[in-house]
Motif scaffolding. Structure first.
Motif, short mmCIF file in Angstrom:
data_model
loop_
_atom_site.label_atom_id
_atom_site.label_comp_id
_atom_site.label_asym_id
_atom_site.label_seq_id
_atom_site.Cartn_x
_atom_site.Cartn_y
_atom_site.Cartn_z
N GLU A 176 0.83 -1.22 0.00
CA GLU A 176 0.00 0.00 0.00
C GLU A 176 0.86 1.26 0.00
O GLU A 176 0.55 2.25 -0.65
CB GLU A 176 -0.94 0.01 1.21
N TRP A 177 1.95 1.20 0.75
CA TRP A 177 2.90 2.33 0.77
C TRP A 177 3.39 2.64 -0.64
O TRP A 177 3.40 3.80 -1.09
CB TRP A 177 4.06 1.97 1.71
N LEU A 178 3.77 1.59 -1.35
CA LEU A 178 4.31 1.76 -2.70
C LEU A 178 3.21 2.18 -3.69
O LEU A 178 3.47 2.88 -4.66
CB LEU A 178 4.99 0.46 -3.18
N ALA A 179 1.97 1.74 -3.40
CA ALA A 179 0.86 2.10 -4.29
C ALA A 179 0.40 3.53 -4.07
O ALA A 179 -0.26 4.12 -4.92
CB ALA A 179 -0.30 1.15 -4.07
N ARG A 180 0.74 4.09 -2.91
CA ARG A 180 0.20 5.41 -2.53
C ARG A 180 1.27 6.51 -2.51
O ARG A 180 1.19 7.46 -1.76
CB ARG A 180 -0.49 5.31 -1.17
N GLY A 181 2.30 6.31 -3.30
CA GLY A 181 3.25 7.40 -3.48
C GLY A 181 4.60 7.19 -2.82
O GLY A 181 5.55 7.91 -3.11
N GLY A 182 4.70 6.21 -1.91
CA GLY A 182 6.01 5.92 -1.31
C GLY A 182 6.91 5.28 -2.36
O GLY A 182 6.43 4.52 -3.21
N ARG A 183 8.19 5.61 -2.34
CA ARG A 183 9.10 5.03 -3.34
C ARG A 183 9.92 3.89 -2.77
O ARG A 183 10.27 2.95 -3.47
CB ARG A 183 10.07 6.09 -3.85
N ASN A 184 10.25 3.99 -1.48
CA ASN A 184 11.22 3.06 -0.90
C ASN A 184 10.60 2.25 0.23
O ASN A 184 10.01 2.82 1.14
CB ASN A 184 12.40 3.83 -0.31
N ALA A 185 10.78 0.92 0.14
CA ALA A 185 10.26 0.08 1.22
C ALA A 185 11.34 -0.91 1.66
O ALA A 185 12.15 -1.36 0.85
CB ALA A 185 9.02 -0.67 0.77
N GLY A 186 11.31 -1.24 2.95
CA GLY A 186 12.25 -2.22 3.50
C GLY A 186 11.56 -3.57 3.63
O GLY A 186 10.41 -3.64 4.08
N VAL A 187 12.25 -4.63 3.22
CA VAL A 187 11.68 -5.98 3.23
C VAL A 187 12.76 -6.98 3.65
O VAL A 187 13.94 -6.62 3.78
CB VAL A 187 11.16 -6.38 1.82
N SER A 188 12.38 -8.24 3.85
CA SER A 188 13.37 -9.30 4.05
C SER A 188 12.81 -10.60 3.48
O SER A 188 11.58 -10.77 3.44
CB SER A 188 13.69 -9.49 5.53
N PHE A 189 13.69 -11.48 3.05
CA PHE A 189 13.24 -12.72 2.43
C PHE A 189 12.43 -13.52 3.44
O PHE A 189 12.87 -13.73 4.57
CB PHE A 189 14.43 -13.54 1.93
N MET A 190 11.25 -13.96 3.04
CA MET A 190 10.31 -14.70 3.89
C MET A 190 9.87 -13.89 5.11
O MET A 190 9.38 -14.45 6.08
CB MET A 190 10.92 -16.02 4.38
N GLY A 191 10.12 -12.60 5.08
CA GLY A 191 9.72 -11.76 6.21
C GLY A 191 10.55 -12.03 7.45
O GLY A 191 10.12 -11.75 8.58
N ARG A 192 11.77 -12.57 7.27
CA ARG A 192 12.63 -12.86 8.42
C ARG A 192 12.85 -11.59 9.25
O ARG A 192 12.95 -10.50 8.71
CB ARG A 192 14.00 -13.37 7.94
N GLY A 193 12.92 -11.78 10.54
CA GLY A 193 13.14 -10.63 11.41
C GLY A 193 11.87 -9.82 11.65
O GLY A 193 11.92 -8.77 12.29
#
Lengths: 270, 324
Positions: free
Chosen positions: B159-176
Motif C-alpha cells: 500500500e505504501w508503494l501504491a500510494r506514493g512511497g518510493r522506498n520500502a524495506g523488506v526481508s526474504f520470507m519476512g525474516r526478522g
C-alpha cells in the motif's frame, strides 16, 4: 462498543480442498462442534455433490450443532443443490463464476446464460425453504457493474448475502476496500469476504473488507486452502478483535486449534 | 519507480558456522538479481565478505554515524542514530510503534534520509491518510519498513508503494518480522505493474541458500515459496487449469521457478481423471471416468490422503480390464 462482524469458517470445505487433505466424518463432526462452541457464526461444512460420505458428515454436523449456522457449498447446478437439500443445511451456498475469463473460458457460456441459471438455482433452493447465499467466484477480476446488476436481480430472491471471492488471491487492501464500498454503495445486499493468501495479504485484505462494511469474513484454521491458503482464523481474529466483536470465546478457540493440529498430521503441519 | 531495501542479511545469526563470506556474497547477488535495489549489510557480514559483490548496491548497517568513515564505497549507511551526519549519505532509522507517534516525527524533519520502521498498527487505522502524513513530513524519498506483529507487513509495504512511497524495506520470507521480499515483489508485479523484468525464477535458489545459512522452515502453503502452492486436487480447479491456467493461477508457476502438478483425491473430478489416464496412454469415456473417479475418491477417504501415482495406476488397470 465495537461493531459486530461474523466469522464464516470454511476449513471443512475450501480448507479440505487443498491437495492431500481429507477429514473423516468423525473429524468433521468433532471440529464443527468445537467451532460452534467457540462462537463461529457459520460453518461451511462441505460439498454434498462429492458423495455419500460428505453428505453423511454434513447431516451429522446439522444434527449436533447448537448455535452455528451450517452451510453446504454448491456449483451452479440444480443437481448439486438437490444433493445439498438431502442434508437439510441451514444455508445453501451457490458459487457462481463472475469474471469473464471464468464465464467464457471455463464455463464456455455467456452472461445471459449465467444470470438465468443463477436465478433458477437460487429460486429452486429458496422455494424449498432454504436460506441462500451466493458466492461470486473470481470477483476480484470481475466487472463491478456486472456484479451489482446481478445483485439487484438477487435482491428479489431473498438471498441473505453475497460472498465476494478473491479466488486467485490478487487483491490488495486498497482494491479490497474500493470493491466492497462500491458494491455496498450501489446495492442493499450484505457482503461476505473470501480471500486467498497468494500474495501474503489475506489477513490485511479481510480486515480491510470488514472495515469497509463487509459483515461476514471467511477464514480457515491454520489458513489452509487452495494454493497459498485462505485467511488464517487465528491471525485474523487476533488482529481484527482490536476493531470488531466477533463473539469468539478465546478458551474454546484454543481448544479448537489444538484439536485441529492433532487431526492434521500432514506435510502442511511439518 | 519503486525501490526495495532488502534486510535479510541483517536477520542472520552470525554465530552460525555455515555463514561464510562467499555464501553471503552469493545471497546478496541473488537478491539483487531478483529485484532488491539495495542490500542492507551488517558489519559482521561485511567483515566476512571483504567486499561488496559486483552488481550489488549496498547499504552498510553501522552503530554510530562516524563508523561510516571507516567503510567507504557504500551507497548509503544506516544507523539508529537520530543525529544528522553530512559527511556520508546516512539513513537515520526511526522506530515508530504506534500510529499516534507519527505526528511527533516532525522533529526529525531536518534529517536528509529517514527510514521509518515499525507501525504495524497502521493497518487498523486510516492508513492512506497516515501514509500521506509521513510523505508530507519527509518527502517521497523516505523509506518505510513495516513490521509484522499484525500479520499485515506485506500489505502495508504494498500500500505504501501504491500510494506514493518510493522506498520500502523488506526481508526474504519476512525474516526478522518485516514484509516478505518475495510477496512484495510479486504484488508489485501483479498489482502495481512494477518490477516486471526482474528474475523471480531465482527465488527457490535464494530459499535453498538461506536454509543452509539459518534454520528456515517453509510451510508447504507459504505464499510464493511453498512446495504445494501449485499442487491441485480439486475437480473444479483442475478442470479450469486444464482449460486455461489463468483461470485459477494468479501468476504462472514457472515465473517463480515452480511447476504445476495435478494430483488425485477426494475432491478430484472427471476431467482430471481423464487427463491422468491419457498421460498413461488410456482414453476413458465418461462412464469409465466416473467409475474410476468413485474408486479414487473412496481410496482417498479410506487412506485419509491423496491417491499416489502408483495407486492410481492400479485403479486404472482395474477399471480398464473390467471393460475388456
Amino acid at each position: 462498543m465495537k461493531s459486530k462482524r461474523y466469522i464464516v469458517d470454511t476449513t471443512l470445505r475450501d480448507g479440505e480442498q487443498s491437495a492431500g487433505i481429507v477429514f473423516t466424518i468423525e473429524e468433521k463432526v468433532r471440529l464443527a462442534k468445537l467451532m460452534d462452541q467457540c462462537g463461529i457464526y457459520q460453518i461451511e461444512a462441505g460439498i454434498p455433490a462429492v458423495g455419500r460420505v460428505e453428505k453423511e458428515a454434513i447431516s451429522r454436523i446439522m444434527a449436533s450443532k447448537k448455535r452455528a449456522r451450517i452451510s453446504a457449498w454448491n456449483r451452479l447446478s440444480t443437481e448439486d443443490i438437490r444433493h445439498s437439500m438431502e442434508c437439510s443445511p441451514d444455508i445453501i451456498h451457490i458459487g457462481v463464476p463472475v469474471s469473464y475469463v471464468q464465464i467464457y473460458t471455463k464455463l464456455k457460456k455467456n452472461k445471459r446464460w449465467l444470470e438465468n441459471e443463477l436465478l433458477r438455482c437460487v429460486d429452486m433452493a429458496s422455494s424449498a425453504g432454504f436460506d441462500v447465499t451466493v458466492g461470486f467466484e473470481d470477483a476480484s477480476r470481475a466487472d463491478i457493474s456486472f456484479m451489482t446488476n446481478l445483485i439487484k436481480r438477487l435482491e428479489a430472491y431473498r438471498v441473505l448475502y453475497i460472498r465476494f471471492a478473491d479466488t486467485v488471491g490478487v487483491l490488495t487492501p486498497g482494491r479490497t476496500a474500493d470493491s466492497v464500498k462500491n458494491i455496498l454503495e450501489y446495492t442493499d445486499m450484505d457482503m461476505e469476504i473470501h480471500v486467498h493468501n497468494d500474495l501474503g495479504m489475506a489477513v490485511a485484505n479481510s480486515l480491510e473488507a470488514a472495515k469497509s462494511g463487509a459483515f461476514y469474513v471467511d477464514c480457515t484454521l491454520n489458513g489452509i486452502g487452495e494454493r497459498a491458503g485462505n485467511c488464517d482464523f487465528q491471525k485474523f481474529v487476533a488482529v481484527g478483535e482490536r476493531l470488531f466483536d466477533f463473539g469468539i470465546d478465546k478458551a474454546a478457540s484454543m481448544e479448537l486449534l489444538r484439536e485441529f493440529s492433532s487431526i492434521l498430521k500432514m506435510e502442511m503441519m511439518e | 519507480m519503486i525501490r526495495l531495501l532488502d534486510r535479510t542479511l541483517s536477520t542472520l545469526d552470525y554465530g552460525n558456522e555455515a555463514i561464510t563470506g562467499n555464501a553471503l556474497s552469493e545471497l546478496a547477488s541473488l537478491l539483487s538479481k531478483a529485484g532488491a535495489d539495495w542490500i542492507e549489510i551488517p558489519l559482521e557480514a561485511y567483515c566476512l565478505m571483504g567486499a561488496i559483490p559486483e552488481g550489488v548496491k549496498a547499504v552498510l548497517r553501522i552503530r554510530h554515524s562516524r563508523e561510516a568513515e571507516d567503510y567507504p564505497g557504500f551507497d548509503y549507511y544506516i544507523s539508529k542514530s537520530k543525529e544528522a551526519y553530512e559527511a556520508k549519505p546516512l539513513i537515520n532509522e526511526i522506530q515508530v510503534n504506534d500510529v499516534k507517534e507519527i505526528e511527533l516525527l516532525k522533529r526529525y524533519q531536518n534529517l536528509k534520509h529517514v527510514c521509518i520502521t515499525g507501525l504495524d498498527d497502521l493497518i487498523l487505522s486510516s492508513y492512506s491518510n497516515e501514509m500521506k502524513r509521513i510523505l508530507s513530513i519527509f518527502g517521497k524519498n523516505v523509506w518505510f519498513c513495516p513490521e509484522d506483529h499484525y500479520h499485515c507487513a506485506t500489505a502495508l509495504a504494498v500500500e505504501w508503494l501504491a500510494r506514493g512511497g518510493r522506498n520500502a524495506g523488506v526481508s526474504f520470507m519476512g525474516r526478522g518480522g518485516y514484509a516478505a521480499f518475495e510477496e512484495v515483489i510479486l504484488a508489485a508485479r501483479i498489482a502495481l505493474r512494477q518490477k516486471v523484468s526482474v528474475d523471480l525464477t531465482l527465488l527457490p535458489r535464494i530459499q535453498e541458500l538461506l536454509s543452509r545459512l539459518s534454520s528456515v522452515r517453509v510451510a508447504p502453503n507459504k505464499a510464493v515459496l511453498g512446495s504445494r502452492i501449485f499442487t491441485v486436487e480439486s475437480g473444479v480447479h483442475a478442470d479450469g487449469l486444464i482449460k486455461n491456467p489463468t483461470i485459477y493461477e494468479p501468476y504462472p508457476p514457472q515465473s517463480v521457478g515452480k511447476e504445476r502438478r495435478i494430483v488425485l483425491g477426494k475432491h478430484s473430478g472427471r476431467v482430471a481423471i481423464k487427463v491422468k489416464a491419457r498421460e498413461r496412454g488410456i482414453e476413458l469415456d465418461d462412464q469409465m471416468a466416473m467409475m474410476l473417479l468413485e474408486k479414487v475418491r473412496a481410496m482417498s477417504i479410506e487412506k485419509k490422503r491423496g491417491v499416489t501415482e502408483d495407486e492410481f495406476g492400479s485403479l486404472l488397470m482395474e477399471v480398464a480390464l473390467n471393460e475388456v
